[in-house]
Design an enzyme around this catalytic site. Structure first.
Site, PDB file in Angstrom:
ATOM      1  N   HIS A  34     200.376 -60.183 -21.114  1.00 14.54           N
ATOM      2  CA  HIS A  34     201.331 -60.114 -22.086  1.00 14.54           C
ATOM      3  C   HIS A  34     200.751 -60.798 -23.492  1.00 14.54           C
ATOM      4  CE1 HIS A  34     204.251 -59.696 -19.046  1.00 14.54           C
ATOM      5  NE2 HIS A  34     204.998 -59.066 -19.735  1.00 14.54           N
TER       6      HIS A  34
ATOM      7  N   LYS B 139     204.570 -65.114 -25.438  1.00 12.69           N
ATOM      8  CA  LYS B 139     205.433 -65.094 -24.609  1.00 12.69           C
ATOM      9  C   LYS B 139     205.602 -66.566 -24.220  1.00 12.69           C
ATOM     10  CE  LYS B 139     206.345 -62.910 -20.154  1.00 12.69           C
ATOM     11  NZ  LYS B 139     207.840 -62.858 -20.498  1.00 12.69           N
TER      12      LYS B 139
END
Ligand code: NAP
Length: 266
Positions: free
Chosen positions: A155, A159
């Site tokens: 990701h 995040k």
């Protein structure tokens, strides 16, 4: 189809912006309000990119839920805020569609109780991308035949939670069909802590965080002389919006907690 009135929490965020656009552009949805934590503007039309819209902005969830007539809350914020919004929405008779990730097992149990008490549906979907849901389903199918599994989720570096909700959900689904198994050598030892990633029922999850990434996951199945890899990539936030739309439509018919988009996909 009756118009569904929706509040979006987190409208300035990467996901929230897309959700606001989706609600605005869908004929049978109406943007009832947005819930932000900054009150720089009283109406969303003063926000960059949303000049053609018209909905009040609230910073206080209780005030928002008690004064706005809404059917659904779409929450795309942070785990702690998302949990607070979800509980408050249910108490005010508003059905939550939660994309925010990082809820604990305890949070889910609490929300399960609250949906039973209120008789209102609540959808918690760690991943709204339909392709990601299929990746999880295919992984569950493959795990019956390939019980040695490593999950690598990748990701963007902003995040907050790790491992991702999707990776945890994938491991949970696999655990339902796979016999308990400890992977790797029985005397395996990490010489640097964390080298083997997180351990879920003997499966390892590795979290990569890099700028440039959006949301990606590959599930690797190893066996003698062969390897199967099931991979999904979300290249932008629009990839999640067909799932948000399905969840908003479906929640009007639900009176229970649903965890995972796969449970409402035909
Ligand atoms: P983001 O860009 O950081 O957006 C989060 C937004 O929430 C920010 O605008 C933040 O405001 C706002 N916020 C924080 N506290 C708030 C509060 N008390 N009231 C109202 N708004 C508040 O993050 P993102 O990438 O959009 O992701 C949001 C969530 O969705 C994360 O949990 C992420 O993991 C999850 N996600 C889910 C999916 C899915 O398919 N389910 C896909 C991608 C992401 P500030 O700017 O002031 O901090």
């Amino acid at each position: 189809m009756e118009t569904i009135k929706v509040i979006v929490a987190g409208p300035r965020g990467r996901m929230g912006r897309e959700a606001v656009k989706l609600i605005h552009e869908t004929a049978h949805f109406e943007l009832a309000a947005v819930l932000d934590r900054k009150q720089d503007y009283s109406n969303i039309k003063h926000m960059e990119g949303f000049q053609d819209m018209d909905a009040p902005v609230y910073t206080d969830a209780e005030a928002c839920f008690s004064s706005v007539k809404a059917d659904v809350l779409v929450d795309l914020t942070t785990p702690e805020t998302g949990m607070f919004h979800t509980e408050a929405a249910l108490r005010h008779g508003i059905r939550p569609v939660v994309g925010t990730t990082g809820f604990s097992g305890e949070d889910l149990e609490k929300l399960d109780g609250l949906t039973k008490d209120t008789g209102l549906g609540c959808i918690i979907a760690p991943n709204f991308a339909t392709g990601a849901v299929l990746m999880m389903k295919f992984s569950q199918m493959a795990a019956k035949y390939f019980p040695d599994i490593e999950i690598i989720e990748m990701h963007h570096d902003q995040k907050l939670d790790a491992p991702s909700g999707t990776a945890v959900k994938t491991a949970d689904l696999i655990s339902k069909v796979r016999e308990a198994k400890t992977q790797g050598h029985q005397n395996e030892k990490e010489t640097i802590q964390g080298a083997r990633g997180a351990d879920v029922d003997g499966m390892h999850i590795h979290s990569v965080r890099l700028p440039g990434l959006v949301a990606h996951q590959q599930v690797m199945f190893g066996a003698d002389g062969q390897m199967l890899t099931i991979r999904h990539d979300s290249f932008n936030r629009a990839s999640f919006m067909s799932g948000v739309r399905l969840a908003v439509e479906t929640i009007m018919k639900l009176d229970v907690l649903v965890y995972g988009l796969e449970n409402i996909m035909e």
